[in-house]
Design an enzyme around this catalytic site. Structure first.
Site, PDB file in Angstrom:
ATOM      1  N   LYS A   1       0.826  -1.214   0.000  1.00 10.78           N
ATOM      2  CA  LYS A   1       0.000   0.000   0.000  1.00 10.78           C
ATOM      3  C   LYS A   1       0.853   1.255   0.000  1.00 10.78           C
ATOM      4  CE  LYS A   1      -4.320  -1.771   1.743  1.00 10.78           C
ATOM      5  NZ  LYS A   1      -5.431  -1.678   2.661  1.00 10.78           N
TER       6      LYS A   1
ATOM      7  N   LYS B   1      -5.930 -10.186  -6.645  1.00  5.70           N
ATOM      8  CA  LYS B   1      -7.041 -10.165  -5.698  1.00  5.70           C
ATOM      9  C   LYS B   1      -8.094  -9.149  -6.130  1.00  5.70           C
ATOM     10  CE  LYS B   1      -6.945  -7.729  -1.822  1.00  5.70           C
ATOM     11  NZ  LYS B   1      -6.900  -7.198  -0.448  1.00  5.70           N
TER      12      LYS B   1
ATOM     13  N   LYS C   1     -10.795  -3.056  -4.015  1.00 10.65           N
ATOM     14  CA  LYS C   1     -11.360  -1.746  -4.346  1.00 10.65           C
ATOM     15  C   LYS C   1     -10.300  -0.841  -4.966  1.00 10.65           C
ATOM     16  CE  LYS C   1     -10.620   0.505   0.130  1.00 10.65           C
ATOM     17  NZ  LYS C   1     -10.076  -0.561   0.974  1.00 10.65           N
TER      18      LYS C   1
HETATM   19  N1  AQP Z   1     -10.551 -10.489  -2.989  1.00 12.06           N
HETATM   20  C1  AQP Z   1     -10.819 -10.917  -1.759  1.00 12.06           C
HETATM   21  N2  AQP Z   1     -11.029 -12.218  -1.523  1.00 12.06           N
HETATM   22  C2  AQP Z   1     -11.312 -12.676  -0.278  1.00 12.06           C
HETATM   23  N3  AQP Z   1     -11.413 -11.867   0.794  1.00 12.06           N
HETATM   24  C3  AQP Z   1     -11.210 -10.545   0.608  1.00 12.06           C
HETATM   25  N4  AQP Z   1     -11.241  -9.495   1.454  1.00 12.06           N
HETATM   26  C4  AQP Z   1     -10.962  -8.363   0.753  1.00 12.06           C
HETATM   27  N5  AQP Z   1     -10.751  -8.655  -0.534  1.00 12.06           N
HETATM   28  C5  AQP Z   1     -10.904 -10.008  -0.664  1.00 12.06           C
HETATM   29  C6  AQP Z   1     -11.555  -9.581   2.883  1.00 12.06           C
HETATM   30  O1  AQP Z   1     -12.591  -8.663   3.171  1.00 12.06           O
HETATM   31  C7  AQP Z   1     -12.477  -8.269   4.536  1.00 12.06           C
HETATM   32  C8  AQP Z   1     -12.610  -6.776   4.662  1.00 12.06           C
HETATM   33  O2  AQP Z   1     -11.456  -6.208   4.103  1.00 12.06           O
HETATM   34  P1  AQP Z   1     -11.062  -4.714   4.198  1.00 12.06           P
HETATM   35  O3  AQP Z   1     -11.794  -4.036   5.256  1.00 12.06           O
HETATM   36  O4  AQP Z   1      -9.574  -4.660   4.133  1.00 12.06           O
HETATM   37  O5  AQP Z   1     -11.698  -4.248   2.880  1.00 12.06           O
HETATM   38  P2  AQP Z   1     -11.078  -3.485   1.760  1.00 12.06           P
HETATM   39  O6  AQP Z   1      -9.983  -2.622   2.266  1.00 12.06           O
HETATM   40  O7  AQP Z   1     -12.242  -2.922   1.089  1.00 12.06           O
HETATM   41  O8  AQP Z   1     -10.457  -4.631   0.921  1.00 12.06           O
HETATM   42  P3  AQP Z   1      -9.713  -4.425  -0.409  1.00 12.06           P
HETATM   43  O9  AQP Z   1     -10.628  -4.298  -1.514  1.00 12.06           O
HETATM   44  O10 AQP Z   1      -8.743  -5.555  -0.378  1.00 12.06           O
HETATM   45  O11 AQP Z   1      -8.987  -3.053  -0.326  1.00 12.06           O
HETATM   46  P4  AQP Z   1      -7.489  -2.778  -0.493  1.00 12.06           P
HETATM   47  O12 AQP Z   1      -7.010  -3.526  -1.680  1.00 12.06           O
HETATM   48  O13 AQP Z   1      -7.436  -1.295  -0.631  1.00 12.06           O
HETATM   49  O14 AQP Z   1      -6.904  -3.263   0.797  1.00 12.06           O
HETATM   50  C9  AQP Z   1     -11.124  -8.785   5.022  1.00 12.06           C
HETATM   51  O15 AQP Z   1     -11.328  -9.922   5.835  1.00 12.06           O
HETATM   52  C10 AQP Z   1     -10.416  -9.160   3.760  1.00 12.06           C
HETATM   53  O16 AQP Z   1      -9.507 -10.227   3.958  1.00 12.06           O
END
Ligand code: AQP
Length: 332
Positions: free
Chosen positions: A112, A195, A198
């Site tokens: 990140k 993965k 968002k």
């Molecule tokens: N692609 C995924 N497959 C399985 N589990 C996932 N999670 C996130 N992406 C996947 C799980 O969702 C939960 C909440 O995660 P978060 O609060 O970190 O949500 P987020 O930030 O919106 O997730 P993103 O999309 O992955 O954002 P970035 O990439 O910005 O960090 C967690 O239990 C996570 O494992």
């Protein structure tokens, strides 16, 4: 009952299919068998800049989506992280127990901060995993239902719980990750080796639950597959097709093997068309239910207030024990 704790960020507005299949779906199931604590992690959200009004709206929106997904305030404790000040308080103690090098090895921070540019990444983003440690340990959680991307943070939690217990005497339950193999990682529909996230480069492979169902159907139908034609579950060789099969299997409850048999001799187009319909049938009532909760903010806020009260009772007790063990003078 054994206890579970997990959280989700209120940053993106809509949850995506990875959040739902990887985490939230398990939360709903576990509230039946566990003493379950689930929270909207707004403290985590501000590790990157947030517009205050949007953050507030997205916090309610996240809670509404969790209820729409099936969390029942009678069966679980649903709350907002900032309503329970003990999270930040225990995080400080945990910060002081974590090695700088140890924190520097967290791959999510590396990814990140690299994306943001090292100079723009905040100290909050760096210590985010340690706040997460505090989130989990405060509730003496036995299990933490999350996606695969969170495994390293749960490992850190275990290490710090053991370190604290060794140094100060038994205080914290050492938690285990609860990660279902099938849905541990849902992949981007356009780049099925990445993965679903968002923060993907393009939103084309990202299924947001609150998007217009027509647009969602289109995204599913244009999912990237491969140049072969056989529908087979092979995550290494056929990541795109396998991801679609995983999503279909989880949303319908049909084992992947049965799906594969059913698609024998059929083309990718058939799989995508069917899956588009299944996803639309899932998101359509989900959107309606979410809107119903949003339309009644008083009820929503009162659910969250009750949740915070229940959460604080547990968190305050753990924090008091921790402060005592560490050697802080009690305030008389
Ligand atoms: N692609 C995924 N497959 C399985 N589990 C996932 N999670 C996130 N992406 C996947 C799980 O969702 C939960 C909440 O995660 P978060 O609060 O970190 O949500 P987020 O930030 O919106 O997730 P993103 O999309 O992955 O954002 P970035 O990439 O910005 O960090 C967690 O239990 C996570 O494992």
């Amino acid at each position: 009952d054994p206890r579970v704790l997990s959280g989700i960020q209120p940053t993106a507005g809509s949850f995506h299919l990875g959040n739902y299949l990887g985490a939230v779906r398990q939360w709903v199931a576990l509230q039946e068998s566990h003493d379950a604590f689930y929270m909207v992690v707004d403290l985590h959200a501000i590790t990157v800049p947030q517009d205050p009004a949007e953050l507030r709206a997205n916090t309610r929106l996240a809670a509404a989506q969790l209820l729409a997904a099936g969390l029942d305030p009678e069966r679980c404790t649903l709350f907002v992280q900032s309503h329970v000040p003990e999270h930040a308080q225990l995080a400080w103690v945990m910060n002081c127990l974590t090695g700088f090098g140890e924190a520097s090895r967290m791959t999510q921070f590396k990814d990140k901060s690299a994306k943001q540019g090292a100079d723009r990444a905040t100290v909050g983003l760096f210590t985010y995993p340690i706040l997460q440690v505090a989130d989990i340990l405060l509730y003496q959680a036995n299990e933490v239902p999350v996606g695969e991307d969170q495994r390293q943070h749960i490992e850190l939690t275990r290490d710090l719980a053991e370190r604290f217990n060794t140094r100060f005497g038994d205080t914290f339950t050492v938690p285990a990750p609860y990660i279902l193999k099938e849905t541990a990682k849902i992949y981007d529909l356009q780049d099925p080796t990445a993965k679903m996230s968002k923060s993907a480069a393009t939103p084309k492979g990202l299924i947001n639950l609150l998007d217009d169902p027509k647009a969602t159907a289109k995204k599913v139908k244009s999912a990237v597959t491969d140049t072969d034609t056989v529908i087979r579950f092979d995550p290494e060789g056929k990541p795109g097709v396998s991801n679609l099969l995983t999503i279909m299997s989880t949303l319908t409850g049909t084992p992947v093997d049965d799906l594969v048999k059913g698609y024998e001799g059929k083309m990718y187009g058939a799989l995508k068309t069917d899956l588009a319909e299944i996803v639309v049938d899932f998101v359509t009532p989900f959107r309606t239910r979410t809107q119903e909760y949003l339309d009644d903010p008083e009820t929503l806020d009162s659910i969250l207030a009750k949740g915070a009260e229940k959460a604080r009772a547990v968190a305050a007790e753990t924090l008091a024990q921790t402060y005592d063990k560490v050697g802080f003078l009690p305030a008389k």
